[in-house]
Motif scaffolding. Structure first.
Motif, PDB file in Angstrom:
ATOM      1  N   UNK A 191       0.793  -1.122  -0.007  1.00 38.31           N
ATOM      2  CA  UNK A 191      -0.027  -0.031  -0.041  1.00 38.31           C
ATOM      3  C   UNK A 191       0.744   1.475   0.028  1.00 38.31           C
ATOM      4  N   UNK A 192       0.349   2.149  -0.345  1.00 44.41           N
ATOM      5  CA  UNK A 192       0.966   3.406  -0.678  1.00 44.41           C
ATOM      6  C   UNK A 192       1.557   4.227   0.543  1.00 44.41           C
ATOM      7  N   UNK A 193       0.623   4.038   1.806  1.00 44.43           N
ATOM      8  CA  UNK A 193       1.197   4.685   2.901  1.00 44.43           C
ATOM      9  C   UNK A 193       2.334   4.201   3.643  1.00 44.43           C
ATOM     10  N   UNK A 194       2.452   2.355   3.660  1.00 39.43           N
ATOM     11  CA  UNK A 194       3.610   1.919   4.107  1.00 39.43           C
ATOM     12  C   UNK A 194       4.688   2.372   3.156  1.00 39.43           C
ATOM     13  N   UNK A 195       4.434   2.167   1.981  1.00 40.76           N
ATOM     14  CA  UNK A 195       5.687   2.383   0.879  1.00 40.76           C
ATOM     15  C   UNK A 195       6.342   3.970   1.207  1.00 40.76           C
ATOM     16  N   UNK A 196       5.412   4.864   1.412  1.00 36.09           N
ATOM     17  CA  UNK A 196       5.824   6.329   1.828  1.00 36.09           C
ATOM     18  C   UNK A 196       6.559   6.231   3.204  1.00 36.09           C
ATOM     19  N   UNK A 197       5.956   5.549   4.044  1.00 40.80           N
ATOM     20  CA  UNK A 197       6.825   5.379   5.487  1.00 40.80           C
ATOM     21  C   UNK A 197       8.232   4.908   5.249  1.00 40.80           C
ATOM     22  N   UNK A 198       8.429   3.900   4.265  1.00 44.98           N
ATOM     23  CA  UNK A 198       9.620   3.320   4.353  1.00 44.98           C
ATOM     24  C   UNK A 198      10.690   4.608   3.562  1.00 44.98           C
ATOM     25  N   UNK A 199      10.082   4.993   2.224  1.00 52.20           N
ATOM     26  CA  UNK A 199      10.909   5.822   1.692  1.00 52.20           C
ATOM     27  C   UNK A 199      11.249   7.073   2.402  1.00 52.20           C
ATOM     28  N   UNK A 200      10.597   7.399   3.257  1.00 53.80           N
ATOM     29  CA  UNK A 200      10.711   8.693   3.929  1.00 53.80           C
ATOM     30  C   UNK A 200      11.410   8.513   5.433  1.00 53.80           C
ATOM     31  N   UNK A 201      11.397   7.186   5.774  1.00 50.84           N
ATOM     32  CA  UNK A 201      12.089   6.829   6.972  1.00 50.84           C
ATOM     33  C   UNK A 201      13.291   7.484   7.305  1.00 50.84           C
ATOM     34  N   UNK A 202      13.906   7.549   8.405  1.00 49.29           N
ATOM     35  CA  UNK A 202      15.171   8.225   8.875  1.00 49.29           C
ATOM     36  C   UNK A 202      15.774   9.469   7.891  1.00 49.29           C
ATOM     37  N   UNK A 203      14.683  10.364   7.726  1.00 52.67           N
ATOM     38  CA  UNK A 203      15.199  11.745   7.033  1.00 52.67           C
ATOM     39  C   UNK A 203      15.229  12.564   8.272  1.00 52.67           C
ATOM     40  N   UNK A 204      16.419  12.971   8.644  1.00 48.38           N
ATOM     41  CA  UNK A 204      16.679  13.699   9.609  1.00 48.38           C
ATOM     42  C   UNK A 204      16.482  15.412   9.323  1.00 48.38           C
ATOM     43  N   UNK A 205      15.928  16.067  10.176  1.00 50.02           N
ATOM     44  CA  UNK A 205      15.468  17.445   9.956  1.00 50.02           C
ATOM     45  C   UNK A 205      16.846  18.453   9.574  1.00 50.02           C
ATOM     46  N   UNK A 206      16.732  19.176   8.702  1.00 52.31           N
ATOM     47  CA  UNK A 206      17.955  19.689   8.076  1.00 52.31           C
ATOM     48  C   UNK A 206      18.433  18.968   6.630  1.00 52.31           C
ATOM     49  N   UNK A 207      17.937  17.983   6.408  1.00 54.01           N
ATOM     50  CA  UNK A 207      18.351  17.141   5.239  1.00 54.01           C
ATOM     51  C   UNK A 207      17.967  17.933   3.928  1.00 54.01           C
ATOM     52  N   UNK A 208      18.768  17.658   2.738  1.00 55.30           N
ATOM     53  CA  UNK A 208      18.193  18.439   1.602  1.00 55.30           C
ATOM     54  C   UNK A 208      17.668  17.249   0.835  1.00 55.30           C
ATOM     55  N   UNK A 209      16.350  17.321   0.592  1.00 54.87           N
ATOM     56  CA  UNK A 209      15.838  16.503  -0.228  1.00 54.87           C
ATOM     57  C   UNK A 209      15.770  16.795  -1.637  1.00 54.87           C
ATOM     58  N   UNK A 210      16.148  16.137  -2.471  1.00 53.65           N
ATOM     59  CA  UNK A 210      16.169  16.422  -4.028  1.00 53.65           C
ATOM     60  C   UNK A 210      15.121  15.345  -4.605  1.00 53.65           C
ATOM     61  N   UNK A 211      14.095  15.869  -5.211  1.00 53.06           N
ATOM     62  CA  UNK A 211      13.189  15.003  -5.683  1.00 53.06           C
ATOM     63  C   UNK A 211      13.399  15.245  -7.372  1.00 53.06           C
ATOM     64  N   UNK A 212      13.629  13.714  -7.875  1.00 50.10           N
ATOM     65  CA  UNK A 212      13.804  13.672  -9.125  1.00 50.10           C
ATOM     66  C   UNK A 212      12.550  12.837  -9.922  1.00 50.10           C
ATOM     67  N   UNK A 213      11.731  13.693 -10.418  1.00 54.38           N
ATOM     68  CA  UNK A 213      10.307  13.175 -10.966  1.00 54.38           C
ATOM     69  C   UNK A 213      10.408  13.021 -12.384  1.00 54.38           C
TER      70      UNK A 213
END
Ligand SMILES: NC(=[NH2+])NCCC[C@H](N)C(=O)O
Ligand SMILES: [Mn+2]
Length: 312
Positions: free
Chosen positions: A202-224
Protein backbone atom coordinates in the motif's frame (compact mmCIF):
# COMPACT_ATOMS: atom_id res chain seq x y z
CA UNK A 1 12.25 31.60 -4.03
CA UNK A 2 11.69 28.90 -6.64
CA UNK A 3 13.95 29.11 -9.70
CA UNK A 4 12.54 27.56 -12.85
CA UNK A 5 15.32 26.38 -15.20
CA UNK A 6 14.35 25.11 -18.64
CA UNK A 7 16.57 22.56 -20.36
CA UNK A 8 15.11 21.62 -23.75
CA UNK A 9 17.20 18.50 -24.28
CA UNK A 10 16.18 15.13 -25.64
CA UNK A 11 19.63 13.95 -26.70
CA UNK A 12 19.52 11.37 -23.90
CA UNK A 13 16.17 9.90 -24.89
CA UNK A 14 15.05 7.19 -27.31
CA UNK A 15 13.00 9.62 -29.41
CA UNK A 16 12.55 13.33 -30.01
CA UNK A 17 10.01 15.37 -28.05
CA UNK A 18 11.18 15.83 -24.47
CA UNK A 19 12.94 18.99 -25.65
CA UNK A 20 9.45 20.52 -25.94
CA UNK A 21 8.89 19.91 -22.23
CA UNK A 22 9.85 23.32 -20.82
CA UNK A 23 7.63 25.15 -23.32
CA UNK A 24 4.66 22.85 -22.63
CA UNK A 25 5.09 23.23 -18.86
CA UNK A 26 5.12 27.00 -19.17
CA UNK A 27 2.02 26.89 -21.34
CA UNK A 28 0.35 24.70 -18.75
CA UNK A 29 0.99 27.52 -16.29
CA UNK A 30 3.79 26.18 -14.14
CA UNK A 31 4.82 29.59 -12.82
CA UNK A 32 1.25 30.82 -12.24
CA UNK A 33 0.28 27.51 -10.63
CA UNK A 34 3.10 27.79 -8.10
CA UNK A 35 2.36 31.46 -7.46
CA UNK A 36 -1.29 30.65 -6.84
CA UNK A 37 -0.36 28.40 -3.91
CA UNK A 38 1.82 31.10 -2.43
CA UNK A 39 5.30 30.41 -3.84
CA UNK A 40 7.62 33.14 -5.04
CA UNK A 41 8.84 32.06 -8.47
CA UNK A 42 11.44 33.34 -10.91
CA UNK A 43 11.62 31.86 -14.40
CA UNK A 44 15.24 31.85 -15.51
CA UNK A 45 14.31 30.84 -19.06
CA UNK A 46 15.83 28.08 -21.15
CA UNK A 47 19.46 27.01 -21.15
CA UNK A 48 21.36 26.77 -24.42
CA UNK A 49 24.31 24.74 -25.61
CA UNK A 50 26.58 25.33 -28.60
CA UNK A 51 24.73 23.90 -31.63
CA UNK A 52 27.95 22.39 -32.91
CA UNK A 53 27.80 19.51 -30.42
CA UNK A 54 27.90 16.42 -32.65
CA UNK A 55 25.35 13.62 -32.50
CA UNK A 56 27.81 10.80 -32.16
CA UNK A 57 28.08 7.75 -30.01
CA UNK A 58 31.14 7.56 -27.77
CA UNK A 59 31.91 4.13 -26.37
CA UNK A 60 28.29 3.10 -26.23
CA UNK A 61 26.94 6.47 -25.01
CA UNK A 62 24.57 7.94 -27.63
CA UNK A 63 24.89 11.68 -28.27
CA UNK A 64 27.61 11.79 -25.65
CA UNK A 65 28.94 15.29 -26.39
CA UNK A 66 25.51 16.85 -26.55
CA UNK A 67 24.34 15.24 -23.32
CA UNK A 68 27.56 16.30 -21.62
CA UNK A 69 27.15 19.90 -22.83
CA UNK A 70 23.56 20.00 -21.53
CA UNK A 71 24.62 18.61 -18.19
CA UNK A 72 27.39 21.17 -17.81
CA UNK A 73 24.87 23.94 -18.51
CA UNK A 74 22.39 22.43 -16.04
CA UNK A 75 25.13 22.07 -13.44
CA UNK A 76 26.04 25.76 -13.68
CA UNK A 77 22.42 26.98 -13.56
CA UNK A 78 21.43 24.76 -10.63
CA UNK A 79 24.61 25.71 -8.75
CA UNK A 80 23.81 29.41 -9.29
CA UNK A 81 20.27 28.99 -8.01
CA UNK A 82 21.43 27.10 -4.91
CA UNK A 83 24.11 29.71 -4.23
CA UNK A 84 21.52 32.45 -3.91
CA UNK A 85 19.39 30.24 -1.67
CA UNK A 86 16.72 29.37 -4.25
CA UNK A 87 14.98 26.03 -4.78
CA UNK A 88 15.96 25.08 -8.34
CA UNK A 89 13.24 23.32 -10.33
CA UNK A 90 14.69 21.87 -13.51
CA UNK A 91 12.14 21.73 -16.32
CA UNK A 92 13.39 18.97 -18.65
CA UNK A 93 14.19 17.65 -20.96
CA UNK A 94 15.09 14.02 -20.58
CA UNK A 95 16.29 12.34 -17.40
CA UNK A 96 20.00 12.36 -18.34
CA UNK A 97 19.92 15.97 -17.09
CA UNK A 98 19.73 14.72 -13.51
CA UNK A 99 23.47 14.07 -13.69
CA UNK A 100 24.06 17.80 -13.89
CA UNK A 101 21.39 18.91 -11.46
CA UNK A 102 22.14 16.37 -8.73
CA UNK A 103 25.91 16.86 -9.09
CA UNK A 104 25.34 20.55 -8.40
CA UNK A 105 23.13 19.71 -5.42
CA UNK A 106 25.71 17.24 -4.07
CA UNK A 107 28.50 19.80 -4.34
CA UNK A 108 26.36 22.41 -2.59
CA UNK A 109 25.44 20.00 0.22
CA UNK A 110 29.06 19.03 0.71
CA UNK A 111 30.06 22.67 1.03
CA UNK A 112 27.26 23.36 3.51
CA UNK A 113 27.78 20.13 5.39
CA UNK A 114 24.19 19.04 4.72
CA UNK A 115 22.85 15.53 4.43
CA UNK A 116 21.52 14.80 0.94
CA UNK A 117 18.76 12.37 0.10
CA UNK A 118 17.45 11.75 -3.43
CA UNK A 119 13.91 10.53 -4.12
CA UNK A 120 13.77 9.15 -7.65
CA UNK A 121 10.20 8.72 -8.92
CA UNK A 122 10.41 6.64 -12.08
CA UNK A 123 9.11 3.67 -14.08
CA UNK A 124 12.76 2.73 -14.72
CA UNK A 125 15.81 2.29 -12.54
CA UNK A 126 17.99 4.50 -14.79
CA UNK A 127 20.97 2.50 -13.52
CA UNK A 128 22.58 1.44 -16.80
CA UNK A 129 26.07 2.01 -18.09
CA UNK A 130 27.08 1.60 -21.73
CA UNK A 131 27.95 -1.99 -20.82
CA UNK A 132 24.55 -2.95 -19.42
CA UNK A 133 22.29 -0.75 -21.59
CA UNK A 134 20.40 -2.26 -24.50
CA UNK A 135 19.75 1.11 -26.12
CA UNK A 136 22.73 3.35 -25.36
CA UNK A 137 20.27 6.08 -24.37
CA UNK A 138 21.74 8.18 -21.62
CA UNK A 139 18.41 8.90 -19.92
CA UNK A 140 18.71 5.30 -18.70
CA UNK A 141 22.10 6.00 -17.10
CA UNK A 142 22.08 9.04 -14.77
CA UNK A 143 22.05 7.20 -11.44
CA UNK A 144 25.06 5.07 -12.32
CA UNK A 145 27.05 8.15 -13.31
CA UNK A 146 26.05 9.87 -10.06
CA UNK A 147 27.17 6.77 -8.17
CA UNK A 148 30.57 6.97 -9.85
CA UNK A 149 30.32 4.58 -12.79
CA UNK A 150 30.94 5.76 -16.33
CA UNK A 151 33.17 8.28 -18.13
CA UNK A 152 34.91 10.71 -15.78
CA UNK A 153 33.40 13.72 -17.63
CA UNK A 154 30.04 12.58 -16.22
CA UNK A 155 31.01 11.06 -12.90
CA UNK A 156 33.11 14.08 -11.86
CA UNK A 157 30.69 16.89 -12.69
CA UNK A 158 30.45 17.70 -8.98
CA UNK A 159 34.23 18.05 -8.73
CA UNK A 160 34.41 14.80 -6.75
CA UNK A 161 33.19 11.25 -7.33
CA UNK A 162 30.95 9.63 -6.57
CA UNK A 163 28.49 12.49 -6.18
CA UNK A 164 26.10 10.07 -4.44
CA UNK A 165 26.20 6.83 -2.50
CA UNK A 166 23.48 4.30 -3.35
CA UNK A 167 22.29 4.49 0.27
CA UNK A 168 21.27 8.14 -0.25
CA UNK A 169 18.83 7.20 -3.02
CA UNK A 170 15.21 5.96 -2.81
CA UNK A 171 13.70 4.76 -6.09
CA UNK A 172 9.93 4.70 -6.23
CA UNK A 173 7.48 3.33 -8.79
CA UNK A 174 9.92 1.19 -10.77
CA UNK A 175 8.53 -1.51 -13.06
CA UNK A 176 11.02 -1.78 -15.91
CA UNK A 177 14.63 -2.81 -15.33
CA UNK A 178 16.86 -4.23 -18.06
CA UNK A 179 18.37 -7.69 -17.31
CA UNK A 180 21.99 -6.57 -16.83
CA UNK A 181 20.82 -3.42 -15.12
CA UNK A 182 19.00 -5.55 -12.55
CA UNK A 183 22.27 -7.23 -11.64
CA UNK A 184 23.93 -3.83 -11.20
CA UNK A 185 21.05 -2.62 -9.01
CA UNK A 186 21.45 -5.66 -6.76
CA UNK A 187 25.23 -5.36 -6.62
CA UNK A 188 24.98 -1.70 -5.60
CA UNK A 189 22.15 -2.45 -3.13
CA UNK A 190 20.20 0.46 -4.59
CA UNK A 191 17.16 1.06 -2.34
CA UNK A 192 14.13 0.52 -4.57
CA UNK A 193 10.38 0.42 -3.93
CA UNK A 194 9.01 -1.14 -7.09
CA UNK A 195 5.37 -1.02 -8.19
CA UNK A 196 5.08 -4.54 -6.85
CA UNK A 197 6.28 -3.40 -3.42
CA UNK A 198 3.88 -0.47 -3.52
CA UNK A 199 0.94 -2.63 -4.53
CA UNK A 200 1.84 -5.20 -1.87
CA UNK A 201 2.24 -2.83 1.08
CA UNK A 202 0.00 0.00 0.00
CA UNK A 203 1.11 3.52 -0.71
CA UNK A 204 1.08 4.67 2.94
CA UNK A 205 3.50 1.97 4.05
CA UNK A 206 5.65 2.50 0.98
CA UNK A 207 5.98 6.20 1.74
CA UNK A 208 6.71 5.46 5.40
CA UNK A 209 9.65 3.39 4.19
CA UNK A 210 10.78 5.86 1.55
CA UNK A 211 10.79 8.76 4.01
CA UNK A 212 11.99 6.97 7.13
CA UNK A 213 15.20 8.24 8.74
CA UNK A 214 15.15 11.65 7.09
CA UNK A 215 16.73 13.94 9.65
CA UNK A 216 15.51 17.54 9.92
CA UNK A 217 17.93 19.70 7.95
CA UNK A 218 18.39 17.09 5.23
CA UNK A 219 18.36 18.43 1.69
CA UNK A 220 15.79 16.40 -0.19
CA UNK A 221 16.17 16.32 -3.96
CA UNK A 222 13.12 15.01 -5.84
CA UNK A 223 13.84 13.67 -9.30
CA UNK A 224 10.35 13.40 -10.77
CA UNK A 225 10.29 11.39 -14.00
CA UNK A 226 6.69 11.76 -15.12
CA UNK A 227 6.75 8.23 -16.58
CA UNK A 228 6.34 6.96 -13.00
CA UNK A 229 2.64 7.60 -13.60
CA UNK A 230 0.52 5.09 -15.45
CA UNK A 231 0.43 5.96 -19.18
CA UNK A 232 -3.37 6.01 -19.00
CA UNK A 233 -3.05 8.91 -16.56
CA UNK A 234 -0.12 10.64 -18.24
CA UNK A 235 0.46 9.51 -21.82
CA UNK A 236 2.96 12.23 -22.75
CA UNK A 237 6.25 10.36 -22.22
CA UNK A 238 8.89 8.77 -24.47
CA UNK A 239 9.16 5.44 -22.64
CA UNK A 240 5.70 4.52 -21.29
CA UNK A 241 5.38 1.44 -19.06
CA UNK A 242 2.07 -0.08 -18.06
CA UNK A 243 1.16 -0.66 -14.44
CA UNK A 244 2.25 2.71 -13.10
CA UNK A 245 1.12 4.97 -10.27
CA UNK A 246 -2.41 6.32 -10.33
CA UNK A 247 -2.95 10.04 -9.95
CA UNK A 248 -4.28 9.89 -6.39
CA UNK A 249 -1.39 7.71 -5.26
CA UNK A 250 1.21 10.08 -6.66
CA UNK A 251 -0.63 13.08 -5.20
CA UNK A 252 -0.37 11.35 -1.86
CA UNK A 253 3.36 10.69 -2.38
CA UNK A 254 3.96 14.32 -3.30
CA UNK A 255 2.05 15.57 -0.27
CA UNK A 256 3.98 13.24 2.04
CA UNK A 257 7.28 14.42 0.56
CA UNK A 258 6.18 18.05 0.94
CA UNK A 259 5.31 17.36 4.55
CA UNK A 260 8.95 16.64 5.39
CA UNK A 261 9.63 20.33 4.81
CA UNK A 262 12.99 19.28 3.38
CA UNK A 263 12.49 19.63 -0.39
CA UNK A 264 15.45 21.66 -1.61
CA UNK A 265 15.54 20.95 -5.35
CA UNK A 266 13.48 19.23 -8.03
CA UNK A 267 13.82 17.75 -11.51
CA UNK A 268 10.63 17.54 -13.56
CA UNK A 269 11.71 15.43 -16.52
CA UNK A 270 10.66 13.19 -19.42
CA UNK A 271 7.47 15.02 -20.31
CA UNK A 272 7.10 14.51 -24.07
CA UNK A 273 4.36 16.82 -25.38
CA UNK A 274 4.66 15.27 -28.85
CA UNK A 275 3.24 12.05 -27.41
CA UNK A 276 0.19 13.85 -25.98
CA UNK A 277 -1.44 16.37 -28.29
CA UNK A 278 -4.21 17.07 -25.75
CA UNK A 279 -1.79 18.79 -23.38
CA UNK A 280 -3.31 17.09 -20.36
CA UNK A 281 0.02 15.47 -19.44
CA UNK A 282 1.68 18.84 -18.95
CA UNK A 283 -1.24 20.01 -16.85
CA UNK A 284 -1.09 16.93 -14.64
CA UNK A 285 2.66 17.33 -14.21
CA UNK A 286 2.18 20.95 -13.13
CA UNK A 287 -0.58 20.03 -10.71
CA UNK A 288 1.61 17.38 -9.06
CA UNK A 289 4.49 19.85 -8.82
CA UNK A 290 2.22 22.25 -6.96
CA UNK A 291 1.39 19.52 -4.44
CA UNK A 292 5.11 18.82 -3.98
CA UNK A 293 6.02 22.47 -3.47
CA UNK A 294 2.94 23.61 -1.60
CA UNK A 295 4.02 25.68 1.39
CA UNK A 296 0.70 24.88 3.10
CA UNK A 297 1.30 21.14 3.07
CA UNK A 298 -0.50 20.37 6.32
CA UNK A 299 -3.93 20.82 4.84
CA UNK A 300 -3.00 18.83 1.76
CA UNK A 301 -1.57 15.95 3.69
CA UNK A 302 -4.69 15.77 5.80
CA UNK A 303 -6.79 15.60 2.66
CA UNK A 304 -4.55 12.92 1.20
CA UNK A 305 -4.69 10.91 4.40
CA UNK A 306 -8.47 11.05 4.25
CA UNK A 307 -8.28 9.72 0.75
CA UNK A 308 -5.70 7.03 1.51
CA UNK A 309 -7.57 5.72 4.52
CA UNK A 310 -10.80 5.80 2.63
CA UNK A 311 -9.20 3.82 -0.19
CA UNK A 312 -7.96 1.33 2.40
N1 LIG B 1 14.45 8.13 -17.83
C1 LIG B 1 13.97 7.21 -18.66
N2 LIG B 1 12.86 7.39 -19.30
N3 LIG B 1 14.67 6.10 -18.79
C2 LIG B 1 14.27 5.03 -19.66
C3 LIG B 1 15.30 3.96 -19.73
C4 LIG B 1 14.82 2.79 -20.53
C5 LIG B 1 15.78 1.65 -20.63
N4 LIG B 1 16.11 1.08 -19.38
C6 LIG B 1 17.04 2.12 -21.33
O1 LIG B 1 18.03 2.19 -21.16
O2 LIG B 1 17.27 2.49 -22.23
MN1 LIG C 1 13.90 8.23 -15.60
Amino acid sequence: MISLIGAPCDAGANMAGAALGPCALRRAGVQQGLQKIGCKVIDRGDLKIPTSEPHVEVQGYRNFHEVLAWNRAVYAAVADALNVGDIPVLLGGDHSLAMGSISAVAANCQRQNKELRVLWLDAHADFNTANTSITGNMHGMPLTALCGQGPSELTELAGFAPALRASQIRLLGVRSVDPEERRAVRRAALPMLTMRHIQGRGIIQAMNIALSDIEPGTHLHVSFDVDCLDPLVLPGVSTPEDGGLQLDSLRYCMARIAQTGCVGSVDLVELNPAADPTGSSAQRAVELLTVLLNPHWERHVQRSFDWAEHAG
